[in-house]
Design a protein around this motif. Structure first.
Motif, PDB file in Angstrom:
ATOM      1  N   GLN A 142      27.099  33.095 -26.826  1.00 29.40           N
ATOM      2  CA  GLN A 142      28.327  32.841 -27.577  1.00 29.40           C
ATOM      3  C   GLN A 142      29.498  32.420 -26.676  1.00 29.40           C
ATOM      4  N   VAL A 143      29.249  32.263 -25.355  1.00 29.02           N
ATOM      5  CA  VAL A 143      30.369  31.923 -24.462  1.00 29.02           C
ATOM      6  C   VAL A 143      30.125  30.584 -23.765  1.00 29.02           C
ATOM      7  N   MET A 144      29.297  30.569 -22.687  1.00 29.80           N
ATOM      8  CA  MET A 144      29.095  29.329 -21.936  1.00 29.80           C
ATOM      9  C   MET A 144      27.912  29.481 -21.001  1.00 29.80           C
ATOM     10  N   TRP A 145      27.129  28.446 -20.858  1.00 29.45           N
ATOM     11  CA  TRP A 145      25.987  28.439 -19.957  1.00 29.45           C
ATOM     12  C   TRP A 145      26.382  27.752 -18.640  1.00 29.45           C
ATOM     13  N   PRO A 146      25.602  27.930 -17.553  1.00 31.26           N
ATOM     14  CA  PRO A 146      25.923  27.241 -16.298  1.00 31.26           C
ATOM     15  C   PRO A 146      25.828  25.730 -16.472  1.00 31.26           C
ATOM     16  N   VAL A 147      26.786  25.016 -15.924  1.00 28.78           N
ATOM     17  CA  VAL A 147      26.796  23.556 -16.028  1.00 28.78           C
ATOM     18  C   VAL A 147      26.947  22.954 -14.632  1.00 28.78           C
ATOM     19  N   ALA A 198      35.805  31.012 -17.391  1.00 24.31           N
ATOM     20  CA  ALA A 198      36.759  31.979 -16.845  1.00 24.31           C
ATOM     21  C   ALA A 198      36.668  33.314 -17.572  1.00 24.31           C
ATOM     22  N   ARG A 199      36.299  33.270 -18.852  1.00 25.19           N
ATOM     23  CA  ARG A 199      36.146  34.520 -19.608  1.00 25.19           C
ATOM     24  C   ARG A 199      34.981  35.349 -19.088  1.00 25.19           C
ATOM     25  N   LEU A 200      34.012  34.698 -18.465  1.00 28.54           N
ATOM     26  CA  LEU A 200      32.842  35.391 -17.940  1.00 28.54           C
ATOM     27  C   LEU A 200      33.074  35.938 -16.531  1.00 28.54           C
ATOM     28  N   ALA A 201      34.068  35.405 -15.833  1.00 27.32           N
ATOM     29  CA  ALA A 201      34.263  35.726 -14.424  1.00 27.32           C
ATOM     30  C   ALA A 201      34.953  37.068 -14.224  1.00 27.32           C
TER      31      ALA A 201
END
Length: 284
Positions: free
Chosen positions: A219-224, A263-266
Motif C-alpha cells: 500500500q506504499v511503494m516498491w523499490p524503483v 520517505a514514509r518508509l524511511a
C-alpha cells in the motif's frame, strides 16, 4: 512505478514525427513522393513519419526541402536534439572516460538548491568517499569498456561534491538498506564509506533516511530505479544502459510522488544510524 522512465522521450519523438508528417500533408505529397525526392526508400520515410526511426539532422533537412519548408529546418533539428538528449546511453556519455561527465554536470549541481535523491543501487555520488568512488568507477569502466581515467574522474567527483555540500543547497536522501550491504571495494573501503555516511548525517544541509529491508511496503511503494530530482523541474534516472532526463510535468509529478511515498518508509536519526552501524558490524 507506473509507466516507463522513457515515456517523455517517446512523447517528444512522437511529437517530432507528427510535425514532419504534417509538413508532408501540407505540401500535398505522398510518402512515396517524399521518399523519392529525398532519395530514400518508401520504408524509411514511413518509419520516420511513424516515429519508429529517429531522423538525423540531414534527414530533417532533406524532408523540409522536399516539402518546401526549409525555413522550419532549424526548429525541427532543435526539437530532435532535445528529444535525443532526454535518453543518452552511458557509452556515449562516457566515450572519452568519466572525468568529463563529472565536470559537465557540475554547473547543474551548483545551481540546484534542493536535491531529492533515492538510492536503490549505490551510495549517491555526493556522499561517496574517494575509495568507494574509485572502486565503483573502476567496475563501471571495465563493464562498459570505457577509457580508464578513474583517478581523474574521482578527483572531479570529489571537487563537485565539496562544492555543493558546502554551498547553499539542501539534500533529502533516501537509501535502501541493501545498499549499505552491497560490497563496493574491500572491507576497509566499505567501512570508510559507511563511517562517512554516519558523519554526513550531522551536516545541517543533509537529511539521510534509510529504507529498512523489512519495511512493510504494501500500500506504499516498491523499490524503483535510482533517481535524482533537481529542484522541481528535472529528474535524472539511472538505468543500466542510459541516463534518462525527465522534464515533462506529468512524469516529474510521478517521481516526486514516489519520493514522498518512499520517505514514509524511511527511518531517520537514531534508527537510521543503527542500521548503518549494523552494516559496519556485518563487515567483520
Amino acid at each position: 512505478m507506473p509507466g516507463s522512465p522513457t515515456t517523455s522521450v517517446q512523447e517528444a519523438r512522437a511529437a517530432l514525427a507528427e510535425r514532419l508528417r504534417a509538413l508532408r500533408l501540407d505540401a500535398g505529397i505522398t510518402g512515396k513522393q517524399l521518399a523519392a525526392a529525398c532519395g530514400w526508400s518508401a520504408a524509411k520515410s514511413s518509419r520516420i513519419a511513424a516515429g519508429r526511426t529517429s531522423p538525423s539532422d540531414d534527414d530533417i533537412r532533406a524532408w523540409c526541402r522536399a516539402c518546401g519548408a526549409e525555413d522550419l529546418t532549424a526548429d525541427l533539428i532543435a526539437a530532435r536534439r532535445q528529444a535525443d538528449s532526454m535518453y543518452v546511453e552511458w557509452r556515449r556519455l562516457q566515450r572519452t572516460g568519466m572525468r568529463r561527465l563529472q565536470e559537465a554536470s557540475r554547473p547543474l549541481y551548483e545551481r540546484t538548491r534542493s536535491f531529492r535523491v533515492y538510492a536503490s543501487g549505490v551510495i549517491p555520488g555526493y556522499l561517496q568517499t574517494p575509495g568507494y568512488a574509485r572502486a565503483l568507477m573502476g567496475t563501471i569502466a571495465r563493464f562498459r569498456g570505457t577509457p580508464d581515467d578513474v583517478d581523474d574522474a574521482v578527483k572531479a567527483r570529489i571537487r563537485r561534491s565539496q562544492a555543493v555540500l558546502h554551498g547553499n543547497h539542501r539534500f533529502a536522501t533516501l537509501i535502501e538498506e541493501n545498499v549499505l550491504h552491497h560490497r563496493v571495494g574491500d572491507t576497509e573501503v566499505m567501512a570508510g564509506q559507511l563511517g562517512h555516511l554516519l558523519a554526513s548525517m550531522a551536516l545541517p544541509s543533509m537529511s539521510i533516511g534509510i529504507v529498512p529491508s523489512a519495511a512493510a511496503r504494501e500500500q506504499v511503494m516498491w523499490p524503483v530505479e535510482q533517481f535524482t530530482a533537481f529542484d522541481d523541474d528535472r529528474v535524472h534516472v539511472e538505468l543500466l544502459a542510459a541516463k534518462v532526463t525527465v522534464t515533462a510535468p506529468g512524469e516529474l509529478e510521478v517521481y516526486h510522488r514516489a519520493f514522498a511515498r518512499l520517505a514514509r518508509l524511511a527511518v531517520h536519526g537514531a534508527h537510521a544510524r543503527a542500521l548503518i552501524v549494523r552494516a559496519i558490524d556485518a563487515l567483520a
